[in-house]
Design a protein around this motif. Structure first.
Motif, short mmCIF file in Angstrom:
data_model
loop_
_atom_site.label_atom_id
_atom_site.label_comp_id
_atom_site.label_asym_id
_atom_site.label_seq_id
_atom_site.Cartn_x
_atom_site.Cartn_y
_atom_site.Cartn_z
N GLN A 62 0.87 -1.17 0.00
CA GLN A 62 0.00 0.00 0.00
C GLN A 62 0.91 1.22 0.00
N ASN A 95 1.61 5.65 -0.97
CA ASN A 95 1.17 6.99 -1.31
C ASN A 95 2.18 7.56 -2.31
N ILE A 122 -3.35 6.98 -3.61
CA ILE A 122 -3.07 5.72 -2.93
C ILE A 122 -3.08 4.59 -3.96
N ASP A 132 3.85 11.56 6.51
CA ASP A 132 3.17 10.28 6.30
C ASP A 132 2.00 10.24 7.27
N TRP A 169 -1.62 7.91 8.47
CA TRP A 169 -2.42 6.69 8.37
C TRP A 169 -3.71 6.88 9.18
N THR A 175 -5.78 -0.55 8.43
CA THR A 175 -5.02 0.69 8.45
C THR A 175 -4.89 1.20 7.03
N LYS A 176 -5.31 2.44 6.83
CA LYS A 176 -5.33 2.99 5.48
C LYS A 176 -4.40 4.19 5.43
N ARG A 177 -3.59 4.27 4.41
CA ARG A 177 -2.75 5.46 4.22
C ARG A 177 -3.61 6.62 3.73
N ILE A 178 -3.26 7.83 4.17
CA ILE A 178 -3.95 9.01 3.67
C ILE A 178 -3.08 9.59 2.56
N SER A 179 -3.69 9.83 1.42
CA SER A 179 -2.91 10.33 0.29
C SER A 179 -2.59 11.80 0.49
N SER A 180 -1.51 12.25 -0.13
CA SER A 180 -1.08 13.64 0.02
C SER A 180 -2.16 14.60 -0.46
#
Lengths: 412, 263
Positions: A254, A256, A261, B106, B108, B117-122
């Motif tokens: 996963q 960024n 994403i 960074d 999450w 758990t998900k990443r938050i995009s820029s």
């Protein structure tokens, strides 16, 4: 033999630490908390050809979670109850989680029933977005396990022993269409030409998880039932899912990148056993996901979603028997209003790229009524007329079109 | 003649000396921002209990409750984690931020209902933080290196002396064209920030305070009131408890363990 020794050692370590921890914990009081939700919903299905099934019904679902903590001991009990008043046979209750964990510096020891998300391609969420619990009507429940986990900063290594194969949560005697009324208990192939229901086994998984700058990844090694791959045997009145044991390894990423994403997963699967002339061939599964967010002037957010899953490495005719999503593309749009109620819309379209005229459409709406209550409205339509004797791909869900409304009350 | 020579010499010395110590408005603002950063450092760890009141254009209110932990890092941005306690449907949701001096943070988001758990995009960082007027960008780190600075003048806000400075975020996914910061001379922190949208129009005004000395010479606001002047919506972030100098384990900020143990 070696695996048996490892199991005995793991059990011994766990017992020793439990006794040690209990002695240490005497001075420390228990801290507990109870939370959960009550989730009545109404579903209206497109009428099917069977007089035995109930097409429109209300479903009462309650989730009750008890947690306790003392010193380094952690305990969780997560129970679920489900009942459909129009259907006497529908009542179900089960433990989604029931585990005890001991934390000891860089190590965790866990015993009990716990979630095992070994892959993003796991049955309950082959697509993260469309929420396949709705597609498969199955509950995400834990597996019996003993787990030893090492923890470093931004990385973990886990060894998980899965001593018992358990059945899927098909509500086989239910007439309501929440479960597959025409699907019977799962059967497992763990020896050549032998079928088992619930049975003890020596399955295990190894997982390495790490976060790097802008990227998270997991490496997986798994030996156990492949619930993603289910062949169906017809016994005259209903279908039996036949589940084979697999040896798998893969990677899950996963990231960024460029403000969006990106998700990627690759699995390699091989099989050792056969049943009644069926011998699943080794193959690979690949999934790709992309999420492009866009923030609106109104404060809302639009997320464009693209996901693709494909299986390859053997004949496509064979793979069609295994997978609902053997070569499928999902396009979605999620619109969050960014308001105080957390209102969100999701529109999704799923298209099978290799099978003719198979597609599905999803629509969901969620909003908060007050700080303890939420409502959810949604619908699903599947267009996939059965072409052969056995349903393949999305044909398994053909006609299971419905609209639903759910009211969720949280007690916490 | 000697007088003329010495006048020329002293003029040259003065002008060279002055140019050596003279600062451009950009350098001055950046220096002040770095001084403020230094004055705010050394707190080691911070733990907070907060409520956030959201007010819509009609005056309807709703409340969020959350906790916040911050771990100071010497040569990098801080580590921080917010956990939501209320409303009930988001209870247990965690926002983890690993801040950096120059590059994008960074972030999450841990979703307890899915145990994922998900990443938050820029790009998402300009989005609303839990339906409030604060964006993920506002809640993230405010390292001086992440802005281009310009000093305006010294003015008074609420009868207090402040440096009025302009800063432009360098992040390509920012939702702001610029921010005007009114930085208190004593607190070494902002009393007010005006946020301008991409069209250059005033979007939001945030007011900070009252300030409290919480650890050594470090001041922190106990309340932030932000108002969107375009939509008339408001959000108030109020600290019920705020402790600096706290000992916090680094493992709390580990993105691979956000599921934690449920406590």
């Amino acid at each position: 033999m070696a695996s048996k020794k490892a199991i005995r050692l793991l059990i011994f370590i766990n017992l020793f630490l439990a006794i040690y921890s209990a002695a240490e914990a005497k001075k420390s009081p228990w801290k507990t908390k109870v939370e959960g939700s009550f989730e009545p919903q109404a579903r209206i299905y497109e009428k099917d050809s069977s007089d035995d099934t109930i097409d429109n019904y209300a479903d009462f679902y309650t989730n009750f979670i008890f947690k306790a903590k003392r010193y380094r001991d952690y305990f969780t009990l997560n129970l679920a109850f489900r009942s459909v008043p129009q259907d006497d046979e529908s009542s179900q209750y089960y433990a989604k989680e029931a585990w005890w964990m001991l934390k000891n510096k860089n190590f965790d020891y866990l015993a009990g029933v716990n979630y095992f998300n070994w892959s993003a391609l796991e049955l309950f969420h082959p697509f993260n977005i469309i929420n396949a619990t709705e597609l498969f009507e199955q509950e995400q429940i834990g597996e019996n396990m003993l787990m030893l986990r090492w923890k470093g900063f931004e990385k973990t290594a886990s060894f998980i022993f899965l001593p018992k194969i358990t059945e899927n949560m098909y509500n086989t005697s239910s007439k309501s269409r929440l479960g597959y009324s025409y699907i019977s208990d799962s059967l497992f192939v763990k020896d050549d030409e032998e079928l088992y229901t619930n049975t003890f086994s020596t399955n295990f998984a190894l997982e390495w998880k790490q976060s790097l700058d802008s990227l998270d990844y997991r490496l997986l090694l798994y030996s156990g039932p492949d619930r993603q791959l289910e062949l169906f045997g017809f016994n005259g009145t209903s279908y039996n899912p036949i589940v084979f044991l697999t040896n798998s390894f893969g990677v899950n990423v996963q990231s960024n990148w460029f403000g969006s994403i990106w998700k990627f997963e690759y699995l390699n699967k091989s099989y050792q056993h056969s049943y009644s002339g069926i011998e699943p061939k080794s193959h690979q599964v690949l999934a790709f996901g992309y999420e492009f967010p866009s923030v609106l002037d109104s404060g809302g957010e639009l997320n464009y979603l693209i996901e693709f899953q494909t299986a390859f490495g053997t004949e496509s005719e064979e793979l069609e028997q295994y997978y609902t999503f053997q070569n499928d593309l999902f396009l979605g749009l999620r619109y969050s209003l960014g308001d105080m109620k957390g209102t969100e819309y999701l529109i999704g379209y799923l298209k099978d790229m290799s099978r003719d005229a198979e597609s599905a459409f999803f629509l969901e709406y969620t909003t908060r009524i007050n700080s303890k209550t939420q409502i959810e409205l949604g619908s699903r339509f599947v267009w996939a007329k059965q072409k052969d004797a056995f349903p393949l791909g999305l044909e398994r869900q053909d006609g299971d079109n419905y609209i639903y409304g759910k009211w969720v009350y949280y007690f916490r | 003649m000697r007088l003329i020579q010495s006048l020329i010499a002293s003029t040259l010395i003065f002008s060279f000396g002055f140019s050596a110590i003279a600062e451009t408005p950009e350098e001055k603002a950046f220096r002040i921002a770095k001084e403020n950063e230094k004055a705010n450092s050394g707190f080691k760890g911070e733990l907070s209990a907060m409520i956030m009141v959201l007010i819509n254009a009609h005056g309807d209110k709703t409340t969020r409750k959350m906790t916040n932990y911050v771990l100071e890092r010497a040569n990098e941005g801080d580590l921080s984690i917010n956990e939501f306690l209320w409303p009930a449907d988001v209870k247990g949701t965690k926002l983890l931020t690993h801040a950096f001096k120059e590059k994008s943070d960074d972030q999450w988001l841990y979703l307890p209902a899915l145990k994922k758990t998900k990443r938050i995009s820029s790009r998402n960082k300009s989005g609303s933080f839990m339906g409030s007027e604060f964006s993920y960008e506002d809640m993230g780190s405010q390292e001086p290196e992440k802005f281009k600075w310009k000093y305006i003048q010294q003015v008074k806000v609420n009868k207090r002396d402040v440096h009025k400075m302009e800063r432009v975020p360098t992040d390509e996914y920012t939702s702001y064209s610029k921010q005007v910061v009114y930085s208190d001379l004593k607190y070494k922190n902002p009393l007010k920030i005006e946020y301008f949208d991409k069209k250059g129009e005033l979007l939001k005004v945030a007011k900070f305070g009252p300030y409290k000395k919480l650890y050594k010479e470090i001041y922190r606001p106990m309340k932030i009131h932000i108002k969107n002047v375009q939509t008339k919506k408001e959000s108030i972030l109020q600290w019920k408890k705020r402790k600096l100098g706290a000992k916090i384990s680094k493992s709390k900020f580990d993105s691979t363990k956000l599921a934690g143990d449920g406590f």
